[in-house]
Design a protein around this motif. Sequence first.
Motif, PDB file in Angstrom:
ATOM      1  N   GLU A 169      -2.019   4.855   8.615  1.00 30.85           N
ATOM      2  CA  GLU A 169      -1.687   6.277   8.563  1.00 30.85           C
ATOM      3  C   GLU A 169      -1.668   6.821   7.142  1.00 30.85           C
ATOM      4  N   LEU A 170      -1.723   5.935   6.151  1.00 25.35           N
ATOM      5  CA  LEU A 170      -1.682   6.390   4.760  1.00 25.35           C
ATOM      6  C   LEU A 170      -2.922   7.211   4.432  1.00 25.35           C
ATOM      7  N   PRO A 171      -2.781   8.238   3.615  1.00 28.77           N
ATOM      8  CA  PRO A 171      -3.951   9.053   3.260  1.00 28.77           C
ATOM      9  C   PRO A 171      -4.974   8.245   2.473  1.00 28.77           C
ATOM     10  N   PHE A 172      -6.232   8.506   2.722  1.00 29.15           N
ATOM     11  CA  PHE A 172      -7.318   7.867   1.994  1.00 29.15           C
ATOM     12  C   PHE A 172      -8.158   8.946   1.339  1.00 29.15           C
ATOM     13  N   ILE A 173      -8.902   8.558   0.328  1.00 27.65           N
ATOM     14  CA  ILE A 173      -9.771   9.515  -0.347  1.00 27.65           C
ATOM     15  C   ILE A 173     -11.208   8.991  -0.300  1.00 27.65           C
ATOM     16  N   LEU A 175       0.829  -1.212   0.000  1.00 25.34           N
ATOM     17  CA  LEU A 175       0.000   0.000   0.000  1.00 25.34           C
ATOM     18  C   LEU A 175       0.860   1.258   0.000  1.00 25.34           C
ATOM     19  N   SER A 176       2.000   1.205   0.686  1.00 33.27           N
ATOM     20  CA  SER A 176       2.911   2.356   0.666  1.00 33.27           C
ATOM     21  C   SER A 176       3.470   2.569  -0.736  1.00 33.27           C
ATOM     22  N   GLU A 177       3.807   1.467  -1.397  1.00 32.06           N
ATOM     23  CA  GLU A 177       4.329   1.558  -2.756  1.00 32.06           C
ATOM     24  C   GLU A 177       3.266   2.087  -3.717  1.00 32.06           C
ATOM     25  N   LEU A 178       2.021   1.641  -3.554  1.00 33.31           N
ATOM     26  CA  LEU A 178       0.940   2.134  -4.399  1.00 33.31           C
ATOM     27  C   LEU A 178       0.701   3.624  -4.173  1.00 33.31           C
ATOM     28  N   THR A 179       0.766   4.062  -2.930  1.00 33.32           N
ATOM     29  CA  THR A 179       0.569   5.490  -2.640  1.00 33.32           C
ATOM     30  C   THR A 179       1.635   6.325  -3.339  1.00 33.32           C
ATOM     31  N   ARG A 180       2.886   5.872  -3.241  1.00 32.50           N
ATOM     32  CA  ARG A 180       3.974   6.609  -3.924  1.00 32.50           C
ATOM     33  C   ARG A 180       3.790   6.580  -5.442  1.00 32.50           C
ATOM     34  N   ARG A 181       3.369   5.430  -5.950  1.00 32.39           N
ATOM     35  CA  ARG A 181       3.172   5.293  -7.398  1.00 32.39           C
ATOM     36  C   ARG A 181       2.096   6.254  -7.897  1.00 32.39           C
ATOM     37  N   HIS A 182       0.959   6.267  -7.243  1.00 30.40           N
ATOM     38  CA  HIS A 182      -0.133   7.136  -7.681  1.00 30.40           C
ATOM     39  C   HIS A 182       0.193   8.612  -7.427  1.00 30.40           C
ATOM     40  N   TYR A 183       0.912   8.877  -6.370  1.00 27.57           N
ATOM     41  CA  TYR A 183       1.356  10.252  -6.077  1.00 27.57           C
ATOM     42  C   TYR A 183       2.216  10.791  -7.217  1.00 27.57           C
TER      43      TYR A 183
END
Length: 358
Positions: free
Chosen positions: A60-64, A27-35
């Motif tokens: 703690e990862l941001p959600f939308i 999930l951290s990798e996906l957040t960085r990828r989409h960011y």
Amino acid sequence: MTLNELFQLPPYGLAAPEKESALAENLSELTRRHYGNCPEYRRILDTLGYDPGRRYAYSELPFIPVRLFKAHELRSVPKEQIVKTLTSSGTSGQAVSKIFLDADNVRNQSKVLNEIISSFIGKQRLPLLLLDTEMIKKDRSMYSARGAGIIGFSIFGRNSVYALDADMNLDMGKIAQFCEKHADTPILMFGYTYMIWQFVVQALEESGRRFHMNDAILFHIGGWKKLKDQAVDALEFNRRVRACLGNVRIYNYYGMAEQLGSVFVECEHGHMHCSNYSDVIIRRSSDFSVADTGERGLIELLSVLPTSYPGHALLTEDEGEILGTDDCPCGRLGKYFKIHGRIKSAELRGCSDTYERR
């Protein structure tokens, strides 16, 4: 643990410590990828103070909010790589979500759905009775999450038959012929909850007709709002389905177009389960902090599958509670939870709740 490594494991085979580590990594990798690849998503995360260089726990990862997909076209791959655009359900006049899928995303969704459903029904393809109309394939106005669900579930069956005609009436002769042909074989059925209730259960009750299936499995999905308005809960729904159709094992499951593939199936004890590929966080509506086990709040859905669009951490408009982790009597590992329904201020949505007879 990579996504390919997760694919090598039983879908409910990871205990909490290992699963939390795998989810945090993916999930951290996906957040960085989409960011890095979705400008609109990046602006949202910049506003929230996201730091791509920091290590976050996945809670703690941001959600939308899931409704954001109704207002914006969010994708993290070039337009020419999109092979399928899925739209969510909505009542007439409502905006619908658009979900942009590339080939990898489509393939992984199909693989995960296959792993999850097969863990309940086995690997053998069974005769399939679709509790819907074949018009779902022909009328493009009906082809949204509902159509995708019907077509997606068809991979688990063979000799598929649609139970309803173009006018949403039961085709009694076709169903009887199907049941007779497969009397000595387990039968698989699929449909949307309220449509099964209105066009199958109530229609059979009104006609006085019954079908006596010896060994059937029913998977159903969709909102419960209209059934709850009629004081029909899951126990009553299951009882009356069996009264109409015979010996049926019934599995309700929860999912949405914005995270297709990452479904949460209800086990034999009435608990919704998270697989290795997904998780649920319950958040307090007052400040979005993480709620305790047994505390009601808003459901956040997490999935390692959305690689072509930023749909990996979504705050839904549904309310639920975590019941436990790794200790369900059914033996499946992972969190298990209960859904209490849509929050009162949320708009009506859902494949079956919003069906309008034409």
